[in-house]
Design an enzyme around this catalytic site. Structure first.
Site, PDB file in Angstrom:
ATOM      1  N   ASP A   4      -0.024  -4.543  12.197  1.00 24.22           N
ATOM      2  CA  ASP A   4      -1.060  -5.111  12.247  1.00 24.22           C
ATOM      3  C   ASP A   4      -1.944  -4.472  13.241  1.00 24.22           C
ATOM      4  O   ASP A   4      -1.410  -4.026  14.443  1.00 24.22           O
ATOM      5  CB  ASP A   4      -0.889  -6.547  12.341  1.00 24.22           C
ATOM      6  CG  ASP A   4      -2.140  -7.404  12.000  1.00 24.22           C
ATOM      7  OD1 ASP A   4      -2.536  -7.063  10.674  1.00 24.22           O
ATOM      8  OD2 ASP A   4      -3.015  -7.963  12.710  1.00 24.22           O
ATOM      9  N   SER A   5      -3.261  -4.066  12.810  1.00 23.68           N
ATOM     10  CA  SER A   5      -4.094  -3.351  13.808  1.00 23.68           C
ATOM     11  C   SER A   5      -5.392  -3.603  13.473  1.00 23.68           C
ATOM     12  O   SER A   5      -5.815  -4.289  12.395  1.00 23.68           O
ATOM     13  CB  SER A   5      -3.621  -1.663  13.384  1.00 23.68           C
ATOM     14  OG  SER A   5      -4.301  -1.614  12.100  1.00 23.68           O
ATOM     15  N   ASN A  39       0.794  -1.344   0.035  1.00 23.25           N
ATOM     16  CA  ASN A  39      -0.056  -0.247  -0.110  1.00 23.25           C
ATOM     17  C   ASN A  39       0.861   1.273   0.113  1.00 23.25           C
ATOM     18  O   ASN A  39       1.588   1.487   0.912  1.00 23.25           O
ATOM     19  CB  ASN A  39      -0.843  -0.021   1.252  1.00 23.25           C
ATOM     20  CG  ASN A  39      -2.060   1.029   1.365  1.00 23.25           C
ATOM     21  OD1 ASN A  39      -1.442   2.531   1.312  1.00 23.25           O
ATOM     22  ND2 ASN A  39      -3.239   0.714   1.562  1.00 23.25           N
ATOM     23  N   ALA A  40       0.798   1.971  -1.039  1.00 19.07           N
ATOM     24  CA  ALA A  40       1.645   3.306  -1.288  1.00 19.07           C
ATOM     25  C   ALA A  40       1.434   4.432  -0.066  1.00 19.07           C
ATOM     26  O   ALA A  40       2.226   4.851   0.458  1.00 19.07           O
ATOM     27  CB  ALA A  40       1.492   3.914  -2.470  1.00 19.07           C
ATOM     28  N   LYS A  88       0.336   3.740   2.990  1.00 18.49           N
ATOM     29  CA  LYS A  88       0.933   3.010   4.386  1.00 18.49           C
ATOM     30  C   LYS A  88       2.684   3.262   4.111  1.00 18.49           C
ATOM     31  O   LYS A  88       3.109   3.732   5.186  1.00 18.49           O
ATOM     32  CB  LYS A  88       0.496   1.640   4.479  1.00 18.49           C
ATOM     33  CG  LYS A  88       1.142   1.297   5.674  1.00 18.49           C
ATOM     34  CD  LYS A  88       0.856  -0.330   6.291  1.00 18.49           C
ATOM     35  CE  LYS A  88      -0.581  -0.235   6.648  1.00 18.49           C
ATOM     36  NZ  LYS A  88      -1.186  -1.629   7.128  1.00 18.49           N
ATOM     37  N   GLY A 111     -11.997   3.357   7.871  1.00 21.31           N
ATOM     38  CA  GLY A 111     -12.426   2.042   8.445  1.00 21.31           C
ATOM     39  C   GLY A 111     -13.626   2.485   9.427  1.00 21.31           C
ATOM     40  O   GLY A 111     -14.399   2.960   8.972  1.00 21.31           O
TER      41      GLY A 111
END
Length: 209
Positions: free
Chosen positions: A75-76, A16-17, A19, A167
């Site tokens: 990771d979240s 993912n660019a 991120k 999200g």
């Protein structure tokens, strides 16, 4: 004593660019030359872990072993107390459309609706306590690793409010605030978020700040 990230390339285990840009900006004052796993053509490993720590380590180790370079992964997700910690590591999965539901991709309003529906099924008095978690894992090609865990507590609200987040942000009210993550100025959100907490711990350990 935790091994330290040195100068040179650091693989960010993402395709993912956005991120990559976000993490590179957080680390730009400390020397690493951040490159993405995607730019190296590395495959994305299946996230088969049962916890955020397991998934972050899985991704970091896969990138480190495939590239021969140190790698950082995160990771979240969102956990809801009344739902026994769900969606947890399945946070993104709850937003995935099935083949019969139309266009592929993630539907976060659908995911928020799932959470709210399950809470309503618990009754009007169900507690709405929730928290976001972020785990950062650094792995080196020889197998050494370090893990940093961040958390932001709050409560869920309905209906969703705000347009600045992504999200589950529109239904999450962080502790000490009366607005959702999606209503907060992005700079203020980033200062108190679970990711900010995890990165503060990483910077303190890795760079002494």
């Amino acid at each position: 004593m935790t091994r330290k990230i040195g100068p040179g390339k650091l693989v960010i285990a993402t395709h993912n660019a956005g991120k990559l840009k976000e993490i590179a900006a957080l680390l730009e004052d400390f020397g690493p030359d951040c490159i993405s796993a995607g730019s190296l053509g590395l495959p994305e490993p299946a996230e088969t872990g049962k916890t955020f720590v397991e998934n972050a380590l899985l991704k970091a180790r896969a990138a480190a072993e495939a590239s021969g370079l140190p790698a950082l992964a995160d990771d979240s997700g969102l956990s809801v107390a009344a739902l026994d910690g769900r969606p947890g590591v399945y946070t993104a999965d709850w937003a995935e459309r099935q083949w019969f539901e139309g266009d592929p991709g993630r539907d976060w309003f659908m995911a928020m609706g799932k959470v709210e529906g399950l809470l309503q099924a618990k009754g009007a008095d169900a507690p709405r306590d929730a928290w976001f978690s972020c785990v950062l894992a650094i792995a080196w090609p020889d197998g050494e690793h370090a893990v940093y865990e961040g958390r932001c507590d709050g409560a869920l609200t309905w209906p969703p409010r705000g347009t600045m987040g992504f999200g589950y942000d529109p239904i999450f009210v962080p502790q000490g605030r009366d607005v959702t993550f999606a209503e907060l100025d992005p700079a203020e959100k980033h200062a108190i978020s679970h990711r900010a907490d995890a990165f503060a711990k990483l910077k303190a350990d890795q760079f002494g700040v």
